[in-house]
Motif scaffolding. Structure first.
Motif, PDB file in Angstrom:
ATOM      1  N   LYS A  36     -60.968 -14.922 -22.359  1.00 22.76           N
ATOM      2  CA  LYS A  36     -62.326 -15.467 -22.821  1.00 22.76           C
ATOM      3  C   LYS A  36     -62.274 -16.723 -23.256  1.00 22.76           C
ATOM      4  N   ILE A  37     -61.241 -17.541 -23.267  1.00 23.47           N
ATOM      5  CA  ILE A  37     -61.227 -18.875 -23.648  1.00 23.47           C
ATOM      6  C   ILE A  37     -60.676 -19.574 -22.569  1.00 23.47           C
ATOM      7  N   GLU A  38     -61.248 -20.839 -22.510  1.00 18.64           N
ATOM      8  CA  GLU A  38     -61.042 -21.765 -21.414  1.00 18.64           C
ATOM      9  C   GLU A  38     -60.506 -23.184 -22.013  1.00 18.64           C
ATOM     10  N   SER A  45     -63.119 -23.826 -25.063  1.00 16.44           N
ATOM     11  CA  SER A  45     -64.595 -23.184 -24.872  1.00 16.44           C
ATOM     12  C   SER A  45     -64.314 -21.788 -24.778  1.00 16.44           C
ATOM     13  N   ASN A  59     -65.486 -18.450 -23.542  1.00 16.60           N
ATOM     14  CA  ASN A  59     -66.144 -18.229 -22.218  1.00 16.60           C
ATOM     15  C   ASN A  59     -66.295 -17.044 -21.945  1.00 16.60           C
ATOM     16  N   SER A  60     -67.296 -16.390 -22.405  1.00 14.52           N
ATOM     17  CA  SER A  60     -68.053 -15.048 -22.177  1.00 14.52           C
ATOM     18  C   SER A  60     -69.599 -15.068 -22.191  1.00 14.52           C
ATOM     19  N   PRO A  61     -70.147 -15.940 -21.261  1.00 15.35           N
ATOM     20  CA  PRO A  61     -71.688 -16.227 -21.496  1.00 15.35           C
ATOM     21  C   PRO A  61     -72.415 -15.023 -21.009  1.00 15.35           C
ATOM     22  N   ASN A 113     -71.216 -14.932 -25.690  1.00 13.24           N
ATOM     23  CA  ASN A 113     -69.877 -15.067 -26.229  1.00 13.24           C
ATOM     24  C   ASN A 113     -69.632 -14.418 -27.558  1.00 13.24           C
ATOM     25  N   GLY A 150     -68.957 -23.213 -26.956  1.00 17.17           N
ATOM     26  CA  GLY A 150     -69.323 -22.272 -26.244  1.00 17.17           C
ATOM     27  C   GLY A 150     -69.737 -22.550 -24.697  1.00 17.17           C
ATOM     28  N   THR A 151     -69.543 -21.631 -23.838  1.00 20.28           N
ATOM     29  CA  THR A 151     -70.086 -21.775 -22.441  1.00 20.28           C
ATOM     30  C   THR A 151     -71.504 -20.974 -22.363  1.00 20.28           C
ATOM     31  N   CYS A 165     -71.595 -18.451 -30.264  1.00 19.86           N
ATOM     32  CA  CYS A 165     -70.720 -17.168 -30.279  1.00 19.86           C
ATOM     33  C   CYS A 165     -71.788 -16.539 -31.176  1.00 19.86           C
TER      34      CYS A 165
END
Length: 266
Positions: A10-12, A23, A25-27, A31, A61-62, A67
């Motif tokens: 969940k993180i890039e 980032s 990353n769970s749009p 997030n 955040g993506t 978040c």
């Protein structure tokens, strides 16, 4: 990428020289925090601190959200099985501790709404640059629980006790401009200028004397770390009591049912 920063769902991560971008990353879930993201947040800043290839960190955040706080399905799962709640208590404290102990300067690129733990993540950064359309707040009380994951120690230090208590006791979300006027944000910029401002600050920090910057940050954070220790322990304990009470279940039901909650605790 460093071997430290591997195995994340969940993180890039991305690099630009010695600047590391982290980032959420769970749009598809705004997030929101679930078991996977919570676990990853409890380790990522320790690993970032040990990463040999970076000096400056950018947290973002993506997508449209930074978040959105806790995922409702996650909350319900922990109500149904309290052992899952107990399992996150130590990691929850590590999230706060790891951000306060991170020696490298960290800039929050606040690209979208930040609520609950999301707000704490943003405000625990050293510099916050927000897009002018974002909202931020800690609505734990609207979920029938105590703001145990950072809000109760952090907001009073940033905006003073009276303003902090108004925001924490109402769970109200602030506009970017209101948050900026309170002193929560360093900069508020149009969304299309967010990257330019964040990158400008990151490059300025990356060009500085790294040990001087790191140890200045460390010294500045010492009192905040001391204050956080006792308040977080109490906050987590109170939140644990709330977690199995009627009002928390009612808040989850109301949120998923898109209706106002009917709280009963006295």
């Amino acid at each position: 990428m460093s071997a430290l920063l591997s195995g994340y769902k969940k993180i890039e991560f991305a690099r630009e020289g010695r600047i590391l971008r982290v980032s959420i990353n769970s749009p598809e879930t705004r997030n929101a925090v679930d078991d996977d993201l919570h676990h990853e947040l409890s380790r990522v800043f320790y690993e970032v601190n040990d990463d040999p290839d970076s000096d400056v960190v950018i947290l973002s955040g993506t997508g449209k959200f930074f978040c959105a706080g806790g995922d409702m399905g996650w909350f319900q799962g922990m109500i149904d099985d309290p052992s899952r709640w107990r399992a996150i208590l130590a990691p929850a404290k590590r999230i706060t501790t790891s951000l306060l102990e991170l020696e490298k300067p960290i800039i929050c690129r606040l690209n979208g709404a930040a609520a609950g733990l999301g707000a704490s993540l943003a405000l625990l950064c050293d510099i916050v640059v927000a897009a002018e359309n974002v909202l931020i707040g800690d609505p734990h009380v609207k979920m029938g629980i105590v703001a145990g994951d950072g809000g109760t120690f952090l907001w009073p230090q940033l905006v003073g006790y009276h303003r902090a208590k108004e925001m924490l006791l109402t769970g109200r979300m602030l506009t970017a401009q209101a948050a900026h006027e309170m002193g929560l944000f360093n900069y508020v910029v149009p969304a299309d200028q967010l990257d330019d401002k964040v990158d400008e600050l990151a490059r300025e920090l990356a060009a500085g004397s790294q040990l001087a910057i790191r140890w200045t940050k460390t010294a500045t954070n010492l009192e905040l770390r001391r204050h956080a220790l006792g308040v977080t322990e109490a906050g987590v304990a109170y939140e644990t009591i709330n977690q199995q009470q009627h009002d928390h279940q009612e808040a989850v039901n109301a949120f998923t049912g898109r209706r106002p909650p009917k709280f009963q605790s006295k």
